[in-house]
Design an enzyme around this catalytic site. Structure first.
Site, mmCIF file in Angstrom:
data_model
loop_
_atom_site.group_PDB
_atom_site.id
_atom_site.type_symbol
_atom_site.label_atom_id
_atom_site.label_comp_id
_atom_site.label_asym_id
_atom_site.label_seq_id
_atom_site.Cartn_x
_atom_site.Cartn_y
_atom_site.Cartn_z
ATOM 1 N N CYS A 294 0.832 -1.213 0.000
ATOM 2 C CA CYS A 294 0.000 0.000 0.000
ATOM 3 C C CYS A 294 0.860 1.254 0.000
ATOM 4 O O CYS A 294 0.518 2.254 -0.627
ATOM 5 C CB CYS A 294 -0.899 0.022 1.235
ATOM 6 S SG CYS A 294 -2.146 -1.265 1.241
ATOM 7 N N PHE A 295 1.960 1.185 0.750
ATOM 8 C CA PHE A 295 2.792 2.383 0.942
ATOM 9 C C PHE A 295 4.123 2.274 0.209
ATOM 10 O O PHE A 295 5.031 3.066 0.454
ATOM 11 C CB PHE A 295 3.034 2.599 2.441
ATOM 12 C CG PHE A 295 1.766 2.645 3.244
ATOM 13 C CD1 PHE A 295 0.933 3.748 3.175
ATOM 14 C CD2 PHE A 295 1.386 1.563 4.035
ATOM 15 C CE1 PHE A 295 -0.248 3.788 3.913
ATOM 16 C CE2 PHE A 295 0.213 1.599 4.765
ATOM 17 C CZ PHE A 295 -0.615 2.703 4.701
#
Length: 825
Positions: A791-792
């Site tokens: 996600c990051f």
């Protein structure tokens, strides 16, 4: 010749000239201009009119100041003066809608009486009883003149609203009632002016309401007449004129009124003065925007009205087949005064805009774009003005060349305006027509056709073993509003969620949709990345539902800016764009058929005519194991292919093979794609879908769906990576980039997928990602493998003691089938 009509003043002295000029308004709305001696009789005037109009003299009657002129009287006895306005009517007994005529004749009499004697004058001395108004509407003897005028106009509105042929509108124009009402408004009596103002406002306001939508064009002609009269009598700064002008602009809106009868054509030159008024206002404001620091910005009102009238004129030209540039010849020589004025307005305003954008470019070059403050506010309306100018450019010969030639020089300014001020609520496709802007700018505009991803989530729990079936059920059965929000995907028995899992889901589902074994799409023999619908997809009873799902899925991938690793073949893309498929479009989809068709076209004509090919207008093939013979035209089996009809044969063959055979599949794909476009209304979504594929080219769509095809650039990768807990000079970081640099192209892609869940970078490379990549130092021992938070874009790396150990760990996670599902979210 069309003359402007002014209602004659109440008192005027006869012209000393023995010959006078008369303006005679016909029932059709046109005006005759006649010159005749004062000593001539009305009967001789009837004779002249009969010669010009073919209307028999016995059927004519001439009205002057509300009274019918008698044939045996001379013009002098009728007190006619030079430039008098007369109305030509048929005899009342043979006139269409006599009740309307009678009402308006009586109304004009009453208004002229008020203009002469004041608003409170008695009606006893004039012959007007308004017999077609019921007693319940008013009592003629006791009501005020103001009330009577309103009551008559209310009844007139009732007649107009029930008349689909708009004959009542034409009668209203032919009766001199607009001239009479404007004369009332310009009277020397204050009460008359108030009466005229209220009457015109109420009448025009009613005509511009939705109640008159079916005959709005004809109502607009009435309002246009009021605008023309008021512009002459009171000027363009008058409040009533502005009200009528704005009502007219709103009646036309951005769409115009479509086609009409020849007698209802609106003269383009009638609208040019309105465009000129707003162009003058905008020009002065644009000049201020380049100078005074205190200037707050261009008026939204003026921009909106300028655009309304530009598109009203443009749509009239297009709707009535006058053709773009019909008013100006090549070289800029206008056919008529109106189009010459339009060209002048366009060229002047273009010059001002060019100077504004040049000044803007200078500011952008020396100042921080994020901190322009009040200067940025001054530029907010520039894009809307440019859109209006683009519409104006389409109407004048050479206008588009001047328009796009100017802004090719100002691409930096236009790009800033697009990214800063373009809104989803505005149609920006006019910029996409000319492909001079860069891909990033064009992609930004294409993305505005999709909804912005919202915080609310449409949640899906997917079993990997039933990936396609469960994804199909979630997407096809979902409400469109739910799909316009964000998507949240979770795989069963896995804890990971978030953007990384969503990207993986998009990639995996897309591989299943376009897997040839599922019989939905066919891969091109010459390029296995490219696909088009499978004509034999009907082997699955749910195949059309899956094509609708595929359309929604691809649109969702574009909306979420996720590259899915496939691209469309041209033969499919051309149909999505609503264009005809030609021979060159099938070269990748069916190289064998393409080569055969080329051979047929290039063969010697004599050989073809000797039936060397032995072809007829049929198509043979196998579908689901069964031989199928299809006639390409009526009795095609009996028609031999010759040199004269071979082009038609090939066209029909291509049509059947790549259009007819997959028409249903393409239609359902388009329906699904349209569902995701940014609109609550189905018709608007369909228009957006058409606009998307019409304006994008195949290469741009490839970039948006597939991303960058070239090898991952190590320097670009490294430049967009941050370190947390590590320093760039640490041994582990040096080993890391050395090992990545030695990886094959396949292993690099697997490693990138493990780190980010992305297999294909955007066209801009790592710069196009949502954020920079991160390498985190963890406290795990060297026995642990690296982990990731997709996600990051975060890679968690233990402090490996040697390059060999790090290489071993990275090799494990870049093995085939290991890169998926390694991330924690």
């Amino acid at each position: 010749m069309q003359a402007a009509l002014n209602f004659p003043p109440m008192s005027s002295s006869p012209s000393p000239s023995p010959t006078i000029q008369l303006f005679i308004r016909l029932f059709s709305g046109k005006t005759l201009v006649l010159t005749t001696p004062l000593t001539a009789t009305v009967a001789s005037l009837h004779a002249q009119i009969a010669t010009l109009t073919k209307i028999p003299s016995t059927e004519q009657r001439l009205i002057y100041q509300g009274k019918q002129l008698q044939p045996h009287h001379t013009l002098s006895q009728c007190t006619l003066v030079n430039d008098s306005n007369l109305q030509l009517l048929a005899r009342l007994k043979s006139t269409v809608h006599p009740h309307m005529w009678q009402l308006l004749v009586d109304l004009v009499k009453l208004i002229l009486h008020c203009c002469k004697f004041g608003p409170d004058c008695s009606r006893k001395s004039i012959d007007c009883r308004f017999d077609y108004l019921s007693a319940s509407e008013f009592r003629f003897e006791y009501e005020s003149n103001d009330f009577v005028v309103k009551a008559v106009l209310t009844r007139v509105l009732g007649f107009i609203s029930k008349d689909e042929d708009a004959e009542h509108c034409r009668i209203f124009l032919a009766s001199f009632t607009p001239q009479a009402l404007v004369t009332l408004y310009t009277s020397r009596f204050t009460g008359n002016r108030v009466m005229g103002n209220n009457a015109i406002r109420d009448f025009v306001g009613s005509l511009s309401s939705s109640k008159f939508l079916l005959i709005m064009r004809h109502c607009a002609l009435v309002v246009l007449e009021f605008c023309k009269l008021l512009r002459i009598r009171v000027g363009t700064s008058d409040g009533l004129y502005i009200f009528c002008r704005d009502s007219l602009g709103c009646m036309f809106g951005d769409k115009g009124f479509g086609r009409c009868d020849v007698k209802d054509l609106i003269d383009v030159s009638e609208f040019v003065p309105f465009i000129d008024e707003f162009a003058a206002a905008l020009s002065s404001q644009l000049v201020l925007s380049m100078g005074s620091e205190a200037f707050v910005g261009v008026s939204s009102y003026d921009v909106r009205r300028f655009s309304l009238f530009v598109y009203a004129v443009r749509n009239e030209i297009l709707a009535n087949k006058l053709g773009p540039g019909s008013g100006v010849e090549a070289g800029g020589c206008p056919h008529d005064e109106g189009m010459e004025m339009l060209w002048g307005v366009f060229k002047y305003l273009m010059g001002i805009m060019d100077l504004c954008l040049e000044k803007m470019e200078g500011r952008l070059a020396v100042e921080d774009k994020e901190n322009l403050g009040h200067m940025s506010c001054r530029w907010k309306k520039y894009l809307r003005i440019l859109k209006g100018l683009n519409g104006l450019a389409k109407m004048v010969e050479g206008g588009e060349e001047l328009f796009w030639g100017t802004f090719m020089k100002r691409e930096a300014s236009l790009t800033y305006l697009i990214f800063k001020f373009a809104k989803r609520t505005h149609d920006q496709t006019w910029i996409l027509v000319e492909k001079f802007t860069n891909f990033e700018t064009r992609r930004h505009l294409f993305m505005m056709m999709f909804p912005g991803v919202k915080d609310e989530n449409h949640e899906m729990l997917i079993d990997r073993s039933q990936l396609l079936e469960e994804s199909f059920a979630y997407i096809v059965n979902a409400k469109i509003e739910a799909l316009h929000s964000g998507l949240c995907v979770e795989f069963k028995h896995e804890e990971a969620t978030g953007p990384g899992v969503l990207r993986e889901w998009f990639y995996l589902v897309c591989q299943e949709i376009f897997n040839p074994q599922n019989a939905l799409f066919v891969a091109c023999p010459n390029d296995r990345r490219r696909f088009f619908p499978n004509p034999a997809s009907k082997v699955d009873p749910l195949h059309l539902g899956y094509f609708k799902f595929s359309g929604r899925f691809i649109a969702l991938a574009l909306m979420h800016k996720i590259q899915v690793g496939i691209v469309f073949d041209r033969v499919f893309f051309v149909q999505l764009a609503g264009k005809n498929v030609c021979l060159e479009d099938i070269c990748d989809a069916d190289p064998y058929l393409y080569k055969s068709c080329k051979t047929i076209l290039e063969m010697d004509a004599d050989m073809v005519d000797q039936d060397a090919l032995g072809l007829t207008f049929i198509r043979e093939g196998y579908e689901l194991g069964t031989r199928e013979v299809v006639e390409l035209c009526a009795r095609g089996e009996n028609i031999s292919v010759t040199s004269r009809n071979r082009k038609k044969y090939i066209d029909l063959l291509i049509q059947h093979s790549f259009v007819t055979s997959i028409a249903e599949q393409v239609a359902h794909f388009i329906q699904g794609f349209s569902d995701i476009m940014d609109s609550a209304h189905m018709k608007t979504r369909v228009l957006l879908q058409k606009s998307f594929f019409k304006n994008i080219n195949l290469e741009e769509l490839d970039w948006m769906l597939y991303g960058r095809e070239s090898a991952l650039c190590l320097e670009d990768w490294r430049a967009h990576t941050k370190y947390v807990g590590f320093q760039e000079t640490d041994p582990q970081i040096c080993w890391f980039w050395k090992i990545v640099g030695e990886m094959s192209a396949k292993r690099r892609r697997r490693f990138l997928s493990f780190w980010t869940s992305i297999k294909y970078l955007p066209v801009e490379g790592f710069r196009g990602l949502a954020s920079q990549l991160n390498i985190y130092l963890t406290n795990n021992s060297s026995d642990h493998l690296p982990s990731s938070s997709t996600c990051f874009y975060r890679l968690s790396l233990p402090p490996y003691p040697s390059e060999e150990i790090m290489r071993d760990r990275l090799q494990i996670i870049t093995q085939e089938h290991v890169d998926r599902s390694f991330g924690i979210s």
